[in-house]
Design a protein around this motif. Structure first.
Motif, mmCIF file in Angstrom:
data_model
loop_
_atom_site.group_PDB
_atom_site.id
_atom_site.type_symbol
_atom_site.label_atom_id
_atom_site.label_comp_id
_atom_site.label_asym_id
_atom_site.label_seq_id
_atom_site.Cartn_x
_atom_site.Cartn_y
_atom_site.Cartn_z
ATOM 1 N N THR A 120 0.826 -1.215 0.000
ATOM 2 C CA THR A 120 0.000 0.000 0.000
ATOM 3 C C THR A 120 0.852 1.254 0.000
ATOM 4 N N ARG A 121 1.911 1.284 0.823
ATOM 5 C CA ARG A 121 2.743 2.489 0.894
ATOM 6 C C ARG A 121 3.478 2.726 -0.432
ATOM 7 N N ASP A 122 3.826 1.626 -1.136
ATOM 8 C CA ASP A 122 4.480 1.781 -2.435
ATOM 9 C C ASP A 122 3.554 2.500 -3.412
ATOM 10 N N TYR A 123 2.287 2.100 -3.400
ATOM 11 C CA TYR A 123 1.326 2.702 -4.318
ATOM 12 C C TYR A 123 1.051 4.165 -3.957
ATOM 13 N N ILE A 124 1.057 4.482 -2.674
ATOM 14 C CA ILE A 124 0.842 5.874 -2.244
ATOM 15 C C ILE A 124 1.952 6.768 -2.794
ATOM 16 N N GLU A 174 -3.350 -0.852 -9.326
ATOM 17 C CA GLU A 174 -2.127 -1.325 -8.682
ATOM 18 C C GLU A 174 -1.098 -1.805 -9.726
ATOM 19 N N ARG A 175 -1.575 -2.554 -10.699
ATOM 20 C CA ARG A 175 -0.648 -3.064 -11.719
ATOM 21 C C ARG A 175 -0.071 -1.915 -12.547
ATOM 22 N N LEU A 176 -0.926 -0.937 -12.848
ATOM 23 C CA LEU A 176 -0.476 0.213 -13.628
ATOM 24 C C LEU A 176 0.575 1.016 -12.861
ATOM 25 N N LEU A 177 0.311 1.274 -11.577
ATOM 26 C CA LEU A 177 1.254 2.030 -10.753
ATOM 27 C C LEU A 177 2.573 1.278 -10.598
ATOM 28 N N TYR A 178 2.480 -0.018 -10.426
ATOM 29 C CA TYR A 178 3.695 -0.827 -10.305
ATOM 30 C C TYR A 178 4.555 -0.690 -11.564
ATOM 31 N N ARG A 179 3.915 -0.796 -12.710
ATOM 32 C CA ARG A 179 4.653 -0.729 -13.990
ATOM 33 C C ARG A 179 5.272 0.654 -14.193
ATOM 34 N N TYR A 181 6.016 3.037 -11.846
ATOM 35 C CA TYR A 181 6.844 3.610 -10.779
ATOM 36 C C TYR A 181 7.902 2.653 -10.235
ATOM 37 N N MET A 182 7.617 1.384 -10.221
ATOM 38 C CA MET A 182 8.510 0.444 -9.540
ATOM 39 C C MET A 182 9.333 -0.422 -10.477
ATOM 40 N N THR A 183 9.319 -0.094 -11.774
ATOM 41 C CA THR A 183 10.129 -0.824 -12.744
ATOM 42 C C THR A 183 10.873 0.180 -13.624
ATOM 43 N N THR A 184 11.689 -0.334 -14.508
ATOM 44 C CA THR A 184 12.373 0.535 -15.476
ATOM 45 C C THR A 184 11.657 0.482 -16.832
ATOM 46 N N GLU A 185 10.344 0.259 -16.780
ATOM 47 C CA GLU A 185 9.540 0.236 -18.005
ATOM 48 C C GLU A 185 8.516 1.364 -18.027
ATOM 49 N N GLY A 186 8.646 2.311 -17.118
ATOM 50 C CA GLY A 186 7.716 3.430 -17.059
ATOM 51 C C GLY A 186 8.455 4.745 -16.937
ATOM 52 N N VAL A 187 8.178 5.470 -15.849
ATOM 53 C CA VAL A 187 8.779 6.784 -15.626
ATOM 54 C C VAL A 187 10.300 6.708 -15.621
ATOM 55 N N PHE A 188 10.856 5.672 -15.003
ATOM 56 C CA PHE A 188 12.313 5.548 -14.873
ATOM 57 C C PHE A 188 12.912 4.677 -15.970
ATOM 58 N N GLY A 189 12.228 4.619 -17.108
ATOM 59 C CA GLY A 189 12.634 3.710 -18.170
ATOM 60 C C GLY A 189 13.536 4.297 -19.229
ATOM 61 N N LEU A 190 13.382 3.792 -20.454
ATOM 62 C CA LEU A 190 14.289 4.084 -21.558
ATOM 63 C C LEU A 190 14.436 5.570 -21.832
ATOM 64 N N THR A 191 13.325 6.280 -21.922
ATOM 65 C CA THR A 191 13.408 7.690 -22.316
ATOM 66 C C THR A 191 14.120 8.539 -21.270
ATOM 67 N N ILE A 431 5.236 7.400 -18.917
ATOM 68 C CA ILE A 431 3.863 6.984 -18.587
ATOM 69 C C ILE A 431 3.161 6.472 -19.837
ATOM 70 N N ILE A 432 3.298 7.250 -20.921
ATOM 71 C CA ILE A 432 2.625 6.892 -22.176
ATOM 72 C C ILE A 432 3.195 5.594 -22.728
ATOM 73 N N ILE A 433 4.514 5.455 -22.682
ATOM 74 C CA ILE A 433 5.149 4.237 -23.201
ATOM 75 C C ILE A 433 4.707 3.009 -22.405
ATOM 76 N N ALA A 434 4.618 3.161 -21.089
ATOM 77 C CA ALA A 434 4.170 2.040 -20.258
ATOM 78 C C ALA A 434 2.777 1.583 -20.668
ATOM 79 N N VAL A 435 1.888 2.552 -20.899
ATOM 80 C CA VAL A 435 0.509 2.216 -21.288
ATOM 81 C C VAL A 435 0.473 1.601 -22.681
ATOM 82 N N VAL A 436 1.238 2.179 -23.605
ATOM 83 C CA VAL A 436 1.247 1.669 -24.980
ATOM 84 C C VAL A 436 1.721 0.220 -25.011
ATOM 85 N N THR A 437 2.779 -0.087 -24.270
ATOM 86 C CA THR A 437 3.295 -1.463 -24.266
ATOM 87 C C THR A 437 2.364 -2.426 -23.532
#
Length: 660
Positions: A120-124, A174-179, A181-191, A431-437
């Motif tokens: 829960t705290r991760d998602y917050i 939850e799955r969207l936030l995890y992808r 924020y907590m992986t390198t496939e979203g905000v902290f990803g390639l771009t 964010i957009i790339i995470a959703v597109v993939t």
């Protein structure tokens, strides 16, 4: 002084691209901002040149520093204070640091003890960070990227309720936030990785070049080379803008820095204000496509395509040559039509004198290009460029060009400021790339474009062209490329267009949105400097760059344009040379047709003939090339003979009149 002035003008123009406008902090707040900016620049140089840390930690720390600069430098609204930040900005800054600090501290726990399961705290903290990122993007870039990000999130959550052509199974929050924020496939990803490595180093390289007075060198060299030519100042604008535009990645900033010098020069020889503004807008826009940097989009393109950076910059050579040659031809024809001359010989510096005074400042650019051609990484080339600028500045004859400690400090500040928009855009687009993939949106768009076009290649290209222009309006080069690469490029690849050609097609039209009415920011900025009507300037720029709108179609139909063979691999030298020659002749014929002038105003059949010949030369194929050559050659011969006959008649009449 020149570099400081150019930087200030660029800041003013970049304000127009941002949501609320950039603050100009002074006193203690200004010192605080400068210290944070230098910290970002020094951190970026250190982690990329002297150490190696895990991607997620580098990106999170980089984003945290961007949050600090964004909330201090950009007010919440246009009416917000422009000379100081407030407690609310400090509060958002603090929350941003907490959000990225959390992932820095708990990332190993999330993927270790928690076995990649969010709590829960991760998602917050994920919600806090994403909301702050959207707000930072709104402040620094404007509404377009934040709106796209929000729409992407809504699309991921409510996919099952959409029409069947765009529907998907849907994802939990939850799955969207995890992808994201907590992986390198979203905000902290390639771009964001590309922004925190290649892009920031080359922006700093450009800042140090500016501090050394290299922009003055570019202008003086351009004047020395083209100043005496017919319409010389306009061609100076093309040369200087192409050199500076490749580095800064913003057509608007390029117009501001080079246009303040070139537009008055053009007006001074008699060019109309709207034409002078249009030339600068067109030349500055082309700078975003100019190798070796391409406004930093080259690095992202290499990452998206999974190819080497060298392949990307080589691919950009022929299209860029054709674009700038078409501009030069159009300028020359316009100057000839108006009977204009170049600058006086006395006001033009000698090439050798310019090189003696500041020529060493070309060395860093040669080192960067040489490093890349030798197979070194862009990180190595960027760092080598920064070091070589400092060294070269002390080897110049002019002491004003030397980068002192104060100039180096200012370059670090300017480099960090120049990174804000690009970095925040890259993080937001994560964010957009995470959703597109996750949702397969790119495939859905590709499927629907193909269905709507009936599979007709030309119709597909037209639909994608319009999509790219609309999606890219008002965005800097890196942001616009990422947007069109994830949404529009898949449709072209699905239509069997070579992947490199497809990505250049969408990027090219994204860049041309800067001069495409109604949202033509580069044209509007140039019009403001020229004192011309903004919309008329925009339409004139569109006319000037019309051959540039054809070049992407040439790329799509003939991948040799981007050094790629249709059968796979690199194109042969013979293919490349033939493509360049036919392209140059085709662009020449099209410029003549568009401008309706050569040695005189064209007859209607000549104009139609030149246009037809250009399109035949643009389309690859032996028969079309031979026919295009024949039509263009015959028309040139007819035009030359009729013009000579008219000149002889006029001369004869004048002689008779004189005798009488």
């Amino acid at each position: 002084m020149n570099s400081q002035r150019d930087g200030a003008q660029a800041d003013v123009q970049l304000d127009k691209e941002a949501g609320g406008g950039m603050r100009h902090l002074t006193g203690k707040q200004g010192h605080m901002l400068a210290f944070m900016a230098v910290a970002l620049s020094v951190f970026s140089i250190y982690v990329n040149a002297f150490t190696n840390i895990q991607e997620i930690y580098r990106n999170a720390a980089f984003l945290g520093m961007l949050f600090m600069l964004t909330f201090l430098l950009y007010p919440a609204t246009k009416r917000g204070s422009r000379d100081k930040f407030n407690i609310f900005d400090l509060g958002l800054l603090s929350l941003g640091l907490i959000g990225v600090g959390y992932i820095l501290y708990f990332y190993s726990t999330i993927h270790g003890e928690q076995m990649s399961q969010g709590m829960t705290r991760d998602y917050i903290f994920a919600v806090i960070t994403i909301l702050l990122l959207i707000e930072a993007a709104r402040r620094s870039i404007g509404f377009f990227i934040p709106v796209l990000s929000v729409l992407a999130i809504l699309y991921a959550l409510f996919g099952p309720y959409l029409p069947s052509m765009f529907a998907h199974a849907g994802f939990s929050i939850e799955r969207l936030l995890y992808r994201m924020y907590m992986t390198t496939e979203g905000v902290f990803g390639l771009t964001l990785s590309i922004a925190s490595t290649y892009i920031v180093l080359f922006i700093l390289f450009g800042a140090f070049l500016g501090a050394s007075g290299a922009s003055r060198l570019f202008n003086d060299l351009a004047i020395a080379i083209a100043g005496q030519r017919r319409g010389g100042p306009a061609q100076v604008a093309v040369l200087s803008s192409s050199l500076t535009g490749s580095l800064n990645g913003s057509a608007v900033a390029n117009v501001a820095t080079t246009g303040s010098f070139t537009i008055p020069l053009m007006k001074g020889i008699g060019l109309k204000p709207r034409f002078a503004g249009a030339v600068e807008a067109a030349a500055s826009t082309g700078g975003m496509m100019m190798p070796p940097i391409m406004g930093a989009a080259a690095f992202i393109m290499a990452g998206f395509l999974g190819i080497s950076y060298l392949v990307v910059i080589l691919a950009a050579i022929i299209p860029t040559i054709l674009y700038y040659v078409s501009l030069m031809i159009s300028i020359d024809l316009e100057a000839k039509k108006q009977g204009l001359k170049g600058m006086s010989k006395e006001s033009i510096p000698q090439v050798w004198e310019v090189l003696k005074e500041r020529g060493m400042l070309l060395l860093p650019i040669m080192i960067v290009i040489g490093s890349l051609l030798m197979g070194r990484t862009p990180l190595y080339a960027g760092f080598a460029g920064i070091v070589s600028v400092i060294v070269a500045s002390w080897l110049t004859k002019n002491k004003d060009n030397r980068i002192t400690l104060s100039k180096a400090w200012q370059a670090l500040v300017d480099g960090a400021k120049g990174t804000i928009q690009v970095g925040i855009a890259c993080a937001s687009i994560g964010i957009i790339i995470a959703v597109v993939t996750m949702t397969g949106l790119g495939s859905a768009i590709a499927y629907n474009v193909l269905a709507l076009s009936g599979g007709v290649k030309f119709v597909i290209l037209l639909l994608v062209m319009l999509t790219c222009i609309v999606l890219s309006m008002g965005l800097p080069s890196t942001a616009l490329y990422i947007v069109v690469a994830v949404t529009a490029a898949p449709a072209l690849i699905e239509a069997d267009i070579h992947p490199v050609a497809a990505h250049f097609f969408v990027f090219w039209f994204g860049v041309l949105s800067n001069i495409t009415p109604p949202v033509a920011l580069a044209s509007y900025t140039a019009a403001g400097i020229a004192g011309a009507d903004a919309m008329k300037t925009s339409w004139t720029a569109l006319r000037l760059t019309l051959p540039g709108f054809i070049i992407p179609f040439m790329i799509a139909y003939n991948p040799v344009m981007v050094m790629q063979s249709e059968s796979g691999g690199s194109a042969s030298p013979v293919e490349v040379i033939l493509t360049l020659v036919t392209g140059l002749i085709g662009v020449f014929a099209l410029c003549v047709a568009v401008n309706n002038y050569l040695s005189r105003t064209l007859f209607i059949y000549e104009r139609i003939g030149f246009a037809s010949g250009s399109f035949l030369l643009i389309k690859p194929g032996l028969m079309t090339d031979m026919t295009g050559f024949a039509i263009t050659g015959v028309l040139l011969l007819i035009h030359w003979m009729s013009t000579k006959r008219k000149t002889d008649i006029d001369d004869s009449a004048m002689t008779t009149e004189t005798s009488s």
